[in-house]
Design a protein around this motif. Structure first.
Motif, mmCIF file in Angstrom:
data_model
loop_
_atom_site.group_PDB
_atom_site.id
_atom_site.type_symbol
_atom_site.label_atom_id
_atom_site.label_comp_id
_atom_site.label_asym_id
_atom_site.label_seq_id
_atom_site.Cartn_x
_atom_site.Cartn_y
_atom_site.Cartn_z
ATOM 1 N N PHE A 1 0.834 -1.207 0.000
ATOM 2 C CA PHE A 1 0.000 0.000 0.000
ATOM 3 C C PHE A 1 0.872 1.261 0.000
ATOM 4 O O PHE A 1 0.657 2.198 -0.763
ATOM 5 C CB PHE A 1 -0.912 -0.035 1.228
ATOM 6 N N ILE A 2 1.890 1.257 0.859
ATOM 7 C CA ILE A 2 2.790 2.415 0.951
ATOM 8 C C ILE A 2 3.524 2.630 -0.373
ATOM 9 O O ILE A 2 3.649 3.748 -0.857
ATOM 10 C CB ILE A 2 3.791 2.213 2.116
ATOM 11 N N LEU A 3 3.966 1.531 -0.986
ATOM 12 C CA LEU A 3 4.763 1.641 -2.208
ATOM 13 C C LEU A 3 3.916 1.977 -3.437
ATOM 14 O O LEU A 3 4.453 2.312 -4.483
ATOM 15 C CB LEU A 3 5.558 0.354 -2.432
ATOM 16 N N GLN A 4 2.607 1.860 -3.297
ATOM 17 C CA GLN A 4 1.731 2.218 -4.415
ATOM 18 C C GLN A 4 1.668 3.722 -4.643
ATOM 19 O O GLN A 4 1.120 4.177 -5.639
ATOM 20 C CB GLN A 4 0.319 1.670 -4.191
ATOM 21 N N SER A 5 2.175 4.501 -3.693
ATOM 22 C CA SER A 5 2.278 5.925 -3.972
ATOM 23 C C SER A 5 3.746 6.329 -3.857
ATOM 24 O O SER A 5 4.543 5.642 -3.221
ATOM 25 C CB SER A 5 1.404 6.748 -3.020
ATOM 26 N N HIS A 6 4.097 7.426 -4.507
ATOM 27 C CA HIS A 6 5.490 7.870 -4.514
ATOM 28 C C HIS A 6 5.869 8.397 -3.132
ATOM 29 O O HIS A 6 5.019 8.925 -2.425
ATOM 30 C CB HIS A 6 5.663 8.959 -5.574
ATOM 31 N N TYR A 7 7.132 8.245 -2.750
ATOM 32 C CA TYR A 7 7.504 8.665 -1.382
ATOM 33 C C TYR A 7 7.330 10.163 -1.166
ATOM 34 O O TYR A 7 7.124 10.600 -0.035
ATOM 35 C CB TYR A 7 8.934 8.205 -1.026
#
Ligand SMILES: [Zn+2]
Length: 524
Positions: free
Chosen positions: A308-314
């Protein structure tokens, strides 16, 4: 491991632009990330931050860089108010719980690593504690004083912002604005409202205090990061990471302290990750929408959270909601089912033959070994006839897209899209026809390299069908023997035995098919 030629660009907050990544002394990379203040359980905001930097470390290592990753533990000096006022966060918690501050620090340091381990984060190479580096911090204050960029007043030492014209270069703020926005009471002892504490005088009853040339006291929060990063990475190093909310004053102050003390540039690339919102709102204890990781893990698999976290850019904010997590969950299931199926098919070959095949197929997909040499549409000259050419093409293309995305400031959403393309292509290939071991290996390695090594996603492997060290030839001989026994039994009309053999093979994932050319076998 040799350094792979790469085209990595990172967004540097200092220049507000994407820059070609060129470390000071390749292949070495020094990287420092501001760690947690250990007075409570980690929450999903911490997960976003530390998963993001974990993937950055993993990708740098994947490219062949020799990374020294330092992440501090703040156990003293972080006050409840950024403007050098308020109570020490760890001491306040200790007072409430009626224990020693070090008990609080110890308890929540353990809790932090427990949570980060579940998210499959690589441990930092060095996790220095502020309380263990008081001498280094005092030495740093002395150096800043000696160069005329700090002053002592009543047992407190403040950084003299007016003496440092570069103050504000990271956050883009100027000192006049800070003056206008400052509160009157804060300015009382300071020459300038923007001056910040390097060393604080201990008030009566303050437990965490040490002797210093300026009396009993404790370090200001910003000081530890300058002192400990330079101790372990040198006066100038490559990457400093942290949350966007710490750009000012924390990181601005770190730069001022370090550069005022040494006269050298402190950090080459400043990387900042964005925050987590809940239903579009900033997450906060006071807002009642604060989610600890221990609570989140009760509901969601840590790997689902990681995906889930990696599905959006940091650098983008991440909005946490049950629907979004639900979508991440089905994505993770889809990926896991494909990787699982591959490994299930491969596991009967045993580890020994698996490693041999792994080594030989790596040379078939150049991207698996040397990313710059990926041949996208052209195939290697000699492809063993048992390796599916489409599989090689799919794996090569996915790898190339994956690396291109990661080279573009660690664009994990696009990198994940490349992985999911390979999921689709793999599912199609495998469902069309039984594929050879070499073909399955190529696909399996590609997944493990991208989703596993770099993105840090782990897949539980169903090991019930593993044969544990037998090579494929031995497996074939054994199965052929069993088939002969079965056929003999059928000839003798011993159908119970024939059926038993078939069932036993089925149980370990091997299906028998009787054809006009005789009995054939395949993996399920
Ligand atoms: Zn810091």
């Amino acid at each position: 491991m040799a350094l792979k030629p790469n085209n990595l660009h990172v967004y540097n907050t200092l220049s507000r632009s994407k820059e070609r990544f060129e470390p000071l002394a390749p292949p070495f990379v020094g990287m420092y990330v501001c760690g947690p203040t250990v007075y409570g359980d980690a929450h999903i905001g911490h997960a976003k931050s530390y998963v993001s930097f974990d993937v950055i470390v993993r990708y740098l290592r994947y490219l062949g860089y020799n990374v020294r990753y330092v992440q501090n533990i703040t156990d003293v000096g972080h006050l409840t108010d950024d403007a050098d006022q308020g109570e020490d966060k760890v001491e306040r918690k200790a007072r409430v719980e009626q224990v020693h501050p070090m008990q609080i620090a110890e308890k929540f340091t353990r809790s932090y690593f427990e949570d980060m381990d579940r998210l499959n984060l690589l441990r930092p190479d060095i996790s220095p504690r502020a309380s263990g580096h008081i001498i280094e911090q005092i030495e740093l204050v002395k150096a800043i004083l000696a160069r005329g960029h700090a002053y002592e007043t009543g047992g407190n030492v403040y950084f003299d912002v007016a003496s440092w014209p570069k103050y504000g270069k990271l956050s883009g703020r100027n000192v006049e604005e800070m003056q206008a926005g400052a509160r009157v009471e804060v300015a009382a002892e300071k020459r300038h409202p923007a001056d910040f504490a390097l060393w604080k005088r201990a008030e009566p009853g303050h437990i965490m205090q040490w002797p210093s040339p300026w009396g009993m006291g404790y370090p200001g929060w910003h000081l530890e990061c300058s002192a400990m990063s330079m101790k372990y990475l040198g006066e100038s190093f490559d990457i400093h990471g942290g949350g966007i909310e710490n750009q000012f004053p924390h990181h601005e102050d770190e730069i001022a302290q370090a550069e005022a003390a040494t006269g050298n540039p402190f950090v080459k690339y400043w990387l900042h990750n964005n925050m987590v919102t809940v239903g579009g709102q900033k997450m906060g204890k006071s807002l009642g929408n604060f989610i600890t990781l221990k609570d989140a893990f009760k509901k969601w698999d840590p790997m689902v959270l990681r995906l889930f976290i990696l599905q959006s850019h940091y650098r983008s904010p991440l909005d946490f909601s049950d629907e979004a997590l639900g979508a991440a969950k089905s994505g993770y299931e889809r990926l896991r089912t494909t990787v699982d199926a591959l490994q299930k098919r491969l596991s009967p070959y045993g580890q020994k033959i698996f490693n041999e095949i792994t080594a030989s197929v790596k040379s078939l997909v150049p991207g698996l070994a040397v990313p710059d040499a990926i041949v996208v549409h052209g195939l290697p000259e000699t492809v063993p006839s048992n390796v599916n050419k489409d599989a090689i093409r799919f794996a090569s293309e996915a790898l190339m897209q994956f690396e291109r995305a990661m080279d573009d400031d660690f664009n994990t959403p696009t990198a994940l899209a490349a992985i999911f393309d390979l999921v689709r292509d793999t599912n199609r290939l495998v469902s069309e026809a039984p594929q050879s071991v070499g073909t399955l290996c190529i696909l399996d390695i590609a997944f493990r390299q991208m989703a596993g090594d770099v993105l840090g996603l782990v897949f539980e492997v169903d090991s019930t069908v593993a044969t544990g060290g037998l090579d494929s030839e031995a497996v074939s001989v054994m199965i052929d023997t069993l088939i002969a026994i079965r056929n003999g039994a059928r000839k003798d009309k011993n159908f119970a035995l024939a059926d038993d053999v078939r069932k036993r093979l089925d149980k370990i994932g091997i299906v028998l098919e009787d054809t006009p050319e005789g009995t054939k076998w395949r993996f399920k």
